[in-house]
Design a protein around this motif. Structure first.
Motif: not given
Length: 279
Positions: A142-165
């Motif tokens: 079958k054909t799986f079509v993705a619909n990415l949900q980037p809000h579910l991912i945190a990057t290392m930079e997101d973690v750094q920002r979260g610590i800072k603020d």
């Protein structure tokens, strides 16, 4: 519960075309064992997905010990397994749902909501007298079509920002001795990300590896406001996934996974390391 299904629920749907079952058994330190066990016996209709080969990509300088799989390659594997937007997917393992939860999270990241984890895993299925087989199924593509949900991912930079603020709550999902920096059997540096709170992932399940109820999960996280932004990590982005699932069942909607987790964090020399309870 929203994303946990019982043995009875699955047994009543084994022969339905829209159901696809994924066996995720994997053993740290003995990578071939999961596939060997699958070949010896599995839930009828189940296909095998390996943590290292299918649910992760090769290790690089950064990204942690279990980076996300190449998305195009993973989509091709889902399509070859006969999975599309209408398929109901159920994952199980023998690791207290930790690998199955990783599979669950990846599919949700790809935008697939009809994905569930089997309560109690393979052992409970067998103990309860439900059927197993050695037959390896073949499904029409079958054909799986993705619909990415980037809000579910945190990057290392997101973690750094979260610590800072201080806008984000960091949850460390590892066992307490690793969080505290008392012992580190896997990664080269012990400790935790500064400001992180320890919620050991295994406490979201009972001793016999069944999921605690939504109400019990709410009680586990009672000191976290429902509107709080939460980033969850572990050693390599695997056992954090059961905590992400538990938080979701408890009604939290702003939860992200730091996929690289501790093994990614310590790959950057400039990142600070904390030890003990109050750091």
């Amino acid at each position: 519960m929203k994303y946990i299904v019982t043995n009875e629920w699955l047994a009543n749907r084994l022969n339905q075309e829209e159901i696809r079952i994924i066996d995720c058994r994997y053993y740290m330190g003995d990578a071939p064992r999961g596939l060997k066990e699958y070949i010896r016996g599995h839930i009828p209709g189940a296909l095998y997905f390996d943590l290292e080969m299918d649910l992760s990509s090769p290790i690089k300088e950064h990204g942690g010990r279990h980076p996300l799989p190449n998305i195009d390659e993973f989509i091709e594997k889902l399509s070859s397994a006969g999975i599309d937007k209408d398929t109901v997917v159920v994952a199980y393992d023998s690791q207290a749902s930790s690998i199955a939860a990783r599979f669950w999270w990846i599919l949700r990241y790809l935008g697939h909501e009809q994905v569930y984890v089997l309560d109690g895993g393979y052992e409970k299925w067998v103990e309860s007298g439900y059927p197993i087989t050695t037959d390896v199924p073949i499904y029409s593509r079958k054909t799986f079509v993705a619909n990415l949900q980037p809000h579910l991912i945190a990057t290392m930079e997101d973690v750094q920002r979260g610590i800072k603020d201080k806008s984000t709550l960091l949850i460390d999902s590892r066992e307490p001795k690793r969080y505290l920096g008392i012992a580190e059997p896997i990664d080269r540096i012990a400790g935790h990300i500064p400001g992180a709170k320890n919620y050991f992932w295994r406490e979201g399940l009972t001793e016999d590896a069944c999921w605690k109820t939504s109400i019990e999960q709410e009680q586990r996280f009672a000191d976290i406001p429902k509107a709080q932004e939460v980033i969850v990590y572990c050693g390599s982005g695997v056992t954090a996934c059961p905590n992400v699932l538990a938080l979701t069942e408890a009604g939290y909607t702003n939860v992200r996974l730091y996929v690289g987790s501790w093994s990614d964090w310590i790959s950057y020399p400039e990142n600070q390391i904390a030890k003990g309870k109050n750091e």
